[in-house]
Write a protein that holds these residues in place. Structure first.
Motif, PDB file in Angstrom:
ATOM      1  N   LYS A 160       0.941  -1.085   0.161  1.00 34.22           N
ATOM      2  CA  LYS A 160       0.009   0.036   0.035  1.00 34.22           C
ATOM      3  C   LYS A 160       0.923   1.299   0.096  1.00 34.22           C
ATOM      4  N   GLU A 161       0.696   2.247  -1.108  1.00 34.03           N
ATOM      5  CA  GLU A 161       1.407   3.348  -1.121  1.00 34.03           C
ATOM      6  C   GLU A 161       0.737   4.536  -1.867  1.00 34.03           C
ATOM      7  N   PRO A 162       1.059   5.636  -1.496  1.00 31.72           N
ATOM      8  CA  PRO A 162       0.310   6.814  -2.008  1.00 31.72           C
ATOM      9  C   PRO A 162       0.377   7.009  -3.440  1.00 31.72           C
ATOM     10  N   LEU A 163      -0.185   7.667  -4.119  1.00 35.98           N
ATOM     11  CA  LEU A 163      -0.261   7.682  -5.486  1.00 35.98           C
ATOM     12  C   LEU A 163       0.645   8.818  -5.765  1.00 35.98           C
ATOM     13  N   THR A 164       1.254   8.669  -7.112  1.00 35.66           N
ATOM     14  CA  THR A 164       2.365   9.652  -7.547  1.00 35.66           C
ATOM     15  C   THR A 164       1.208  10.859  -8.181  1.00 35.66           C
ATOM     16  N   PRO A 165       2.096  11.931  -8.328  1.00 29.08           N
ATOM     17  CA  PRO A 165       1.265  13.309  -8.661  1.00 29.08           C
ATOM     18  C   PRO A 165       0.735  12.749 -10.100  1.00 29.08           C
ATOM     19  N   GLU A 166       1.336  12.024 -10.936  1.00 27.77           N
ATOM     20  CA  GLU A 166       0.723  11.777 -12.461  1.00 27.77           C
ATOM     21  C   GLU A 166      -0.222  10.720 -12.046  1.00 27.77           C
ATOM     22  N   GLU A 167      -0.272   9.604 -11.391  1.00 35.46           N
ATOM     23  CA  GLU A 167      -1.565   8.935 -11.045  1.00 35.46           C
ATOM     24  C   GLU A 167      -2.472   9.577 -10.373  1.00 35.46           C
ATOM     25  N   THR A 168      -2.170  10.463  -9.656  1.00 36.78           N
ATOM     26  CA  THR A 168      -3.454  11.164  -9.026  1.00 36.78           C
ATOM     27  C   THR A 168      -4.369  12.089  -9.911  1.00 36.78           C
ATOM     28  N   GLN A 169      -3.391  12.728 -10.938  1.00 38.18           N
ATOM     29  CA  GLN A 169      -4.212  13.435 -11.943  1.00 38.18           C
ATOM     30  C   GLN A 169      -4.823  12.729 -12.780  1.00 38.18           C
ATOM     31  N   SER A 170      -4.239  11.437 -13.174  1.00 41.48           N
ATOM     32  CA  SER A 170      -4.889  10.605 -14.085  1.00 41.48           C
ATOM     33  C   SER A 170      -6.418  10.048 -13.493  1.00 41.48           C
ATOM     34  N   VAL A 171      -6.410   9.792 -12.078  1.00 40.07           N
ATOM     35  CA  VAL A 171      -7.540   9.595 -11.297  1.00 40.07           C
ATOM     36  C   VAL A 171      -8.543  10.621 -11.470  1.00 40.07           C
ATOM     37  N   GLN A 172      -7.944  11.692 -11.162  1.00 49.51           N
ATOM     38  CA  GLN A 172      -9.026  12.946 -11.223  1.00 49.51           C
ATOM     39  C   GLN A 172      -9.624  13.215 -12.675  1.00 49.51           C
ATOM     40  N   GLU A 173      -8.977  12.790 -13.883  1.00 46.28           N
ATOM     41  CA  GLU A 173      -9.495  13.046 -14.952  1.00 46.28           C
ATOM     42  C   GLU A 173     -10.105  11.977 -15.511  1.00 46.28           C
ATOM     43  N   LEU A 174     -10.172  10.825 -15.138  1.00 53.54           N
ATOM     44  CA  LEU A 174     -10.638   9.646 -15.859  1.00 53.54           C
ATOM     45  C   LEU A 174     -12.021   9.274 -15.019  1.00 53.54           C
TER      46      LEU A 174
END
Length: 337
Positions: A160-174
């Motif tokens: 379990k680890e926090p999302l990277t900024p790129e992954e966080t942005q991808s979740v927010q967009e998708l």
């Protein structure tokens, strides 16, 4: 004259670096539980980077063998694929670096279907710390439950680890999620060591009944004491009793025939003969019917009741009855004139 040792060339350093990288890749694949000869399915979605997917597939192919042992499937087309049940040893889903893959109930059920009995699934999915407005994102507690309900066993959390900024942005967009409590969770599950719908014969052992549970064995010596033979009948020392001597004068009296006769239906107060009447009540009732025949109706409506009778009908005021039936009036229907 002293000579300096030659420094390794750039080609040798590059080779060592490549070998170290291959060794690291092999260790990474071994961490996934992959080994040579296994069939592996790699599932990706629209958030998976193309280069990351290629690199992951190449590493798996280098470890498990020929290209035919690795299948790459889009998560939206997985249920439409032509894979037969129990086809893969390992299924990797959402494991492409940079992916934010969500697994629906249908996808998890399909993964369980194409896994071989005893096969493993490794998946990575973004989860929220608590339930929010977006129902598509599970919490960390609900993800293991979803895997268990799909038919997997030995479900456990690996990382379990926090999302990277790129992954966080991808979740927010998708996924249109704007919270800051997302984590990336890697889970592992196994398919049971049997196929759905399979059967197995059960071997049941029942304790055999001992001989003592039945009738007790007869002692031959005791049985001989109660057995008479022709020789015993002629033996003067054998004391035999006459059965007539066991009866007294009262036993020899003949019973009164009237006491042996069962009471008739009339004597017992019955008004209806039995089905197999032998006391004569059935004949008596039949004779009474013949001696007192019921009058026949001239118009045919006398039996239906007062609403259908003529004004001069002799049955006026009487209840409806069946043709040939004897009319009986209750006492509460009789009044003094």
């Amino acid at each position: 004259r002293m000579t300096r040792p030659k420094r390794p060339g750039r080609a040798a350093e590059t080779g060592r670096a490549a070998a170290a990288e291959r060794s690291s890749d092999m260790a990474e694949m071994a961490a996934y539980g992959l080994s040579a000869g296994q069939r592996v399915a790699v599932i990706w979605d629209s958030s998976s980077p193309v280069e990351g997917l290629k690199n992951l597939v190449a590493k798996i192919q280098a470890l498990v063998g020929p290209e035919s042992r690795v299948s790459v499937e889009n998560i939206d087309q997985l249920s439409r694929s032509a894979h037969a049940a129990s086809s893969f040893d390992v299924v990797l889903s959402g494991m492409v670096p940079g992916s934010v893959t969500l697994h629906s109930v249908e996808v998890l059920a399909e993964i369980a279907r194409i896994l071989k009995p005893g096969g493993r699934v490794l998946l990575k999915e973004p989860v929220a710390a608590q339930i929010g407005d977006n129902n598509r994102i599970r919490t960390a507690a609900r993800l293991p439950t979803a895997l268990t309900l799909s038919g997997l066993v030995e479900v456990k959390e690996l990382q379990k680890e926090p999302l990277t900024p790129e992954e966080t942005q991808s979740v927010q967009e998708l996924l249109s999620y704007h919270g800051n409590d997302l984590l990336s969770v890697q889970m592992e599950g196994k398919k049971p060591n049997f196929e759905v719908g399979s059967s197995s014969q059960l071997k049941l052992s029942f304790a055999k009944k001992s001989a003592s549970s039945g009738k007790p064995a007869v002692d031959p010596a005791a049985a001989k004491l109660w057995t008479l033979s022709a020789n015993d009948m002629d033996d003067e020392g054998m004391d035999l009793l006459d059965s007539d001597e066991l009866l007294d004068s009262e036993d020899l009296k003949k019973p009164d025939p009237s006491s042996l006769k069962a009471p008739s239906c009339k004597e017992s107060g019955k008004k209806k003969a039995c089905k197999n009447c032998t006391c004569g009540l059935a004949e008596d009732l039949e004779q009474e019917k013949k001696e007192s025949p019921q009058p026949k109706s001239a118009c045919g409506n006398c039996y239906l009741g007062d609403a259908f009778r003529c004004a001069s009908c002799p049955y006026m005021g009487m209840p409806a009855f069946k043709p040939g039936e004897k009319i009986l009036l209750a006492e509460n229907n009789l009044h003094d004139a």
